[in-house]
Enzyme design. Structure first.
Site, PDB file in Angstrom:
ATOM      1  CB  THR A  70      40.318  24.598  19.380  1.00 51.68           C
ATOM      2  OG1 THR A  70      40.795  25.917  19.090  1.00 51.68           O
ATOM      3  CG2 THR A  70      39.568  24.065  18.166  1.00 51.68           C
ATOM      4  CD  GLU A 146      48.814  20.502  24.497  1.00 50.05           C
ATOM      5  OE1 GLU A 146      47.782  21.146  24.663  1.00 50.05           O
ATOM      6  OE2 GLU A 146      49.817  20.971  23.930  1.00 50.05           O
TER       7      GLU A 146
HETATM    8  C1  5RP Z   1      48.047  24.125  24.711  1.00 49.49           C
HETATM    9  C2  5RP Z   1      48.103  23.996  23.242  1.00 49.49           C
HETATM   10  C3  5RP Z   1      46.883  24.358  22.470  1.00 49.49           C
HETATM   11  O1  5RP Z   1      46.477  23.257  21.736  1.00 49.49           O
HETATM   12  C4  5RP Z   1      47.196  25.477  21.555  1.00 49.49           C
HETATM   13  O2  5RP Z   1      47.733  26.523  22.316  1.00 49.49           O
HETATM   14  C5  5RP Z   1      45.946  25.955  20.808  1.00 49.49           C
HETATM   15  O3  5RP Z   1      45.043  26.521  21.715  1.00 49.49           O
HETATM   16  P1  5RP Z   1      43.715  27.250  21.236  1.00 49.49           P
HETATM   17  O4  5RP Z   1      42.829  26.196  20.678  1.00 49.49           O
HETATM   18  O5  5RP Z   1      43.173  27.888  22.496  1.00 49.49           O
HETATM   19  O6  5RP Z   1      44.110  28.282  20.216  1.00 49.49           O
HETATM   20  O7  5RP Z   1      49.074  23.603  22.660  1.00 49.49           O
HETATM   21  O8  5RP Z   1      49.297  23.848  25.279  1.00 49.49           O
END
Ligand code: 5RP
Length: 279
Positions: A70, A146
């Site tokens: 995303t 993050e």
């Molecule tokens: C990566 C994360 C991502 O934000 C989380 O896994 C969501 O990913 P996606 O948008 O592919 O579902 O925390 O460490």
């Protein structure tokens, strides 16, 4: 191609400011298609990724770039707007090596927290979002970078599709915890024994660090050369704040994927449109 009319209405909730917007595909994607059919999951992700940038990123800002499928679209949008000249003087801080590579491919100027300790805004996806806008993150293995970036941002904008919205964190997605490799089995036992862990089972991530599927034999290594432990819950987490506090005290952990009290807004894409929930 885009195929839907996207509906946004306005509403309020008591715990958080809550509103839904009505958008047409033309407004979101700049197309003139008028057929109303179902959007794909990638189209939903693109819609929230682009909206987050359009609404929250202005020229001159320091911007945190999240990780995942995303956040990918938010990074893409920043790159597009810089290339077109609509945005100027942006510097960005990526939250993973793969986001850094994507940003570099789009000529987005990058800096680090060492030179820029405060960010104007960070935009990222999440694995789960609860009604208080607490998150589980780290499915993609980038939780440490993050968290250090997003905790340094004045605004943290979360972008998700409806599938990530839950009544309580826990069973719907394992909670990732980044740990030092040294005596990992000992650390995993100590994590399982925490009172607020409610008997959750610790599973060492193997194969790719970028997902929690069993897709390889080798222990997965994070961008920080650490291991990732996924905690599997049978029941909803009763007290995410207490759990976060207890995990922080376990020697051998680096960071965990509970993002408690950090969210500014969540932009949610569903079949009926985009909903924005403000903390
Ligand atoms: C990566 C994360 C991502 O934000 C989380 O896994 C969501 O990913 P996606 O948008 O592919 O579902 O925390 O460490």
């Amino acid at each position: 191609m885009l195929r839907a009319l996207v509906v946004l209405t306005l509403a309020l909730s008591s715990a958080t400011a809550f509103h839904t917007l009505r958008l047409t595909p033309q407004r979101v994607f700049g197309t003139s298609l008028k057929m109303a059919t179902k959007l794909t999951q990638d189209e939903l992700k693109k819609m929230v990724g682009y909206k987050a940038v359009d609404d929250h990123v202005k020229s001159g800002m320091v911007v945190g770039l999240g990780t995942g499928s995303t956040a990918y679209f938010a990074v893409e949008r920043v790159g597009q707007k810089l290339a077109s000249g609509e945005l100027k003087d942006i510097v960005a801080i990526p939250t993973s090596i793969r986001t850094k590579e994507q940003a570099e491919s789009l000529n987005i100027p990058l800096v680090t927290l060492d030179t820029h300790s405060r960010l104007d805004v960070a935009i990222d996806g999440a694995d789960l979002v609860d009604p208080a806008l607490n998150l589980v993150k780290g499915g993609g293995g980038a939780l440490f970078r993050e968290k250090i970036v997003e905790a340094s941002a004045d605004k943290f904008i979360v972008i998700v599709d409806q599938s990530k919205i839950v009544d309580a964190l826990g069973p719907a997605f394992p909670l990732p915890i980044e740990c030092l490799p040294f005596c990992i089995e000992h650390t995993m036992r100590n994590l399982e024994a925490l009172p607020a862990m409610q008997g959750a089972k610790a599973v060492l991530r193997r194969g790719s660090s970028a997902n929690n599927k069993v897709d390889g034999e080798e222990i997965a290594i994070s961008d920080n050369n650490c291991y990732l432990v996924d905690m599997h819950f049978d029941e909803p987490i009763k007290d995410p704040v207490a759990l976060a506090d207890q995990i922080n005290k376990v020697v051998g952990t680096v960071e965990h994927g509970l993002f408690v009290g950090m969210t500014t807004s969540v932009i949610i894409a569903g079949e009926d449109g985009i909903t924005v929930k403000d903390a």
